[in-house]
Design a protein around this motif. Structure first.
Motif, PDB file in Angstrom:
ATOM      1  N   UNK A  52     -46.038-104.178  14.815  1.00  0.00           N
ATOM      2  CA  UNK A  52     -46.191-104.318  16.266  1.00  0.00           C
ATOM      3  C   UNK A  52     -44.874-104.693  16.940  1.00  0.00           C
ATOM      4  N   UNK A  53     -43.939-105.266  16.182  1.00  0.00           N
ATOM      5  CA  UNK A  53     -42.656-105.683  16.751  1.00  0.00           C
ATOM      6  C   UNK A  53     -41.574-104.627  16.587  1.00  0.00           C
ATOM      7  N   UNK A  54     -41.595-103.917  15.453  1.00  0.00           N
ATOM      8  CA  UNK A  54     -40.527-102.969  15.155  1.00  0.00           C
ATOM      9  C   UNK A  54     -40.951-101.506  15.313  1.00  0.00           C
ATOM     10  N   UNK A  55     -42.220-101.276  15.701  1.00  0.00           N
ATOM     11  CA  UNK A  55     -42.742 -99.916  15.880  1.00  0.00           C
ATOM     12  C   UNK A  55     -42.619 -99.109  14.594  1.00  0.00           C
ATOM     13  N   UNK A  56     -42.880 -99.749  13.483  1.00  0.00           N
ATOM     14  CA  UNK A  56     -42.826 -99.100  12.173  1.00  0.00           C
ATOM     15  C   UNK A  56     -44.251 -98.910  11.661  1.00  0.00           C
ATOM     16  N   UNK A  57     -44.397 -98.458  10.427  1.00  0.00           N
ATOM     17  CA  UNK A  57     -45.725 -98.405   9.812  1.00  0.00           C
ATOM     18  C   UNK A  57     -45.701 -99.209   8.521  1.00  0.00           C
ATOM     19  N   UNK A  58     -46.850 -99.307   7.851  1.00  0.00           N
ATOM     20  CA  UNK A  58     -46.959-100.194   6.687  1.00  0.00           C
ATOM     21  C   UNK A  58     -46.215 -99.642   5.463  1.00  0.00           C
ATOM     22  N   UNK A  59     -45.703 -98.408   5.564  1.00  0.00           N
ATOM     23  CA  UNK A  59     -44.927 -97.831   4.454  1.00  0.00           C
ATOM     24  C   UNK A  59     -43.422 -97.956   4.688  1.00  0.00           C
TER      25      UNK A  59
END
Length: 465
Positions: free
Chosen positions: A170-177
């Motif tokens: 939610x902070x870095x706009x990444x995903x769990x991978x």
């Protein structure tokens, strides 16, 4: 002075936890003592408005998970499924590899999305039976479960659905991978170093003639029936919990949408109850999966379980109450400490570290250690400093995926200090004390913390992500 007050509260709580005193009693004492020394007028408002609010909020969300996890572990034990699985694993991998087997089981469950608190309840009967048959000291069980459930599968392996790997998205706009190769490097380091340490401890105990132990508490009841269940049937409830957790996690949002509301059919209570499904879907999924697992045990071993379920369930409920209250008290403590001026001094001081990744790693793991919560410490750190982390990383050409993986892994480093809720739950469930078993948990903690800097070094040396 404000910093000293926060540090004193933390040290006091760690001391009383290590000495075996109840955290349920002393977490509010430590937190409110810090408030008293900071601003005496805020003691009562902080207690009711923050400590109790956070404590009750935690119980509201997670007590059903603790309860169902305890019941699941108990019926697995009463059915004899734990003994069947343990006997099969011992025959498969050998008695000397009992610790590897427990780490593997914990890892599979945690990576499958099962809450680490549930893993403690579910795996302990297996671990106790396996360590007893292998004559490995019971005091090594907490360290073994900690390695399997609280480390590499919690936040290092890419794709793990644990909350510590979800918060950074939610902070870095990444995903769990995010940063899969760095995550794999960190996971392998933790696994190999942790197993090496535990094996060294086992050999030490064997050389001194120390066995499983006697006069122990919270021991799983021995299974009295001579005929053991088929191991494939015995492991089926565990598999179902992992599979159904995935199914429910995917299906619940589709069934209910983003929000769901209903109007209670009570006179004078016409206001609708609105719930954000995204915030509770994971909890509902775990609860549903555990219910399926419990039902499966009753289907395959109902007669055996029902005969001793009345007394067994009482013990499970007592354990769930103790574990959830301990963790909830820790949650309240962390919330109060994070609201004090001294905590802001700590956060601001940590932001002065020049290297972006080292800055993030030390900040997150320090705040997780102070609050006694991986998710809590990381949430506080990223809420306050994520923009600064991103700006510094972009200036240095560091991908945000690396920030994600470093933050996630750092949260699970020093969070497992003596006052950590998961540590207290683990010791309460296994019937051991900090004096007896915490040394090995702390060793695993140091390995886990070191893994973050191994990952940072690997990135700078190779540029791998």
């Amino acid at each position: 002075m404000n910093f000293i007050i926060v540090l004193a509260a933390l040290c006091f709580l760690m001391f009383v936890a290590y000495r075996g005193y109840s955290v349920i009693l002393f977490a509010p004492v430590a937190a409110l003592g810090a408030v008293l020394l900071t601003d005496p007028t805020l003691v009562a408002p902080m207690f009711t408005g923050l400590f109790m609010d956070k404590m009750v909020g935690f119980i509201k969300l997670y007590f059903p998970v603790f309860l169902l996890g305890a019941i699941f572990g108990k019926v697995i034990e009463l059915s004899g499924f734990s003994k069947s699985i343990v006997s099969s694993i011992i025959n498969l991998v050998g008695r000397k590899r009992a610790m590897l087997s427990i780490v593997a089981v914990c890892g599979v469950l945690t990576y499958g999305g099962v809450s680490l608190f549930v893993v403690v309840f579910a795996v302990y009967p297996f671990a106790a039976e396996m360590f007893r048959q292998s004559d490995i000291p019971k005091r090594l069980i907490p360290g073994t479960i900690a390695l399997g459930a609280f480390t590499f599968t919690m936040d290092a392996l890419p794709g793990t659905p644990q909350i510590q790997n979800i918060i950074p998205t939610t902070f870095f706009k990444t995903d769990i991978y995010a940063a899969p190769w760095l995550g794999m490097i960190g996971a392998v380091f933790v696994l190999l170093a942790g197993l090496g340490y535990l094996e060294w401890r086992r050999r030490q105990a064997a050389a001194s003639g120390e066995g499983y132990g006697s006069n122990l508490v919270n021991e799983p009841e021995p299974f009295e029936h001579e005929k053991l269940a088929n191991p494939f049937i015995a492991i089926l409830p565990l598999v179902l919990v992992g599979v159904m957790n995935k199914v429910f996690t995917a299906g619940i949002p589709g069934l209910y949408g983003k929000t769901h509301s209903f109007i209670p059919a009570v006179v004078g209570k016409s206001a609708p109850v609105v719930q954000e499904i995204s915030k509770i879907a994971a909890i509902w999924a775990v609860e549903g999966a555990l219910l399926v697992g419990i039902a499966a045990v009753f289907v395959f071993a109902g007669k055996v379980v029902i005969a001793r379920f009345a007394e067994g369930s009482k013990a499970a409920i007592a354990g769930a109450l103790l574990a959830s209250m301990n963790t909830a008290s820790e949650y309240g403590f962390g919330a109060v400490i994070a609201a004090l001026p001294g905590f802001l001094v700590v956060a601001n001081s940590l932001s002065a570290i020049p290297n972006p990744l080292v800055n993030e790693a030390i900040t997150v793991t320090a705040l997780a250690g102070i609050t006694g919560s991986a998710s809590g410490g990381m949430g506080i750190a990223l809420a306050a400093m994520a923009d600064s982390f991103i700006q510094n990383a972009q200036a240095a050409g560091i991908p945000l995926d690396v920030l994600h993986r470093v933050a996630s892994m750092a949260s699970g480093g020093m969070d497992t200090l003596p006052h950590n809720g998961a540590v207290i739950t683990l010791l309460a469930v296994t019937g051991l004390t900090h004096r007896v078993a915490y040394k090995d948990i702390f060793a695993i903690t140091l390995i886990k913390t070191a893994a973050v800097f191994v990952v940072i070094t690997a990135f700078y040396l190779t540029g791998i992500v």
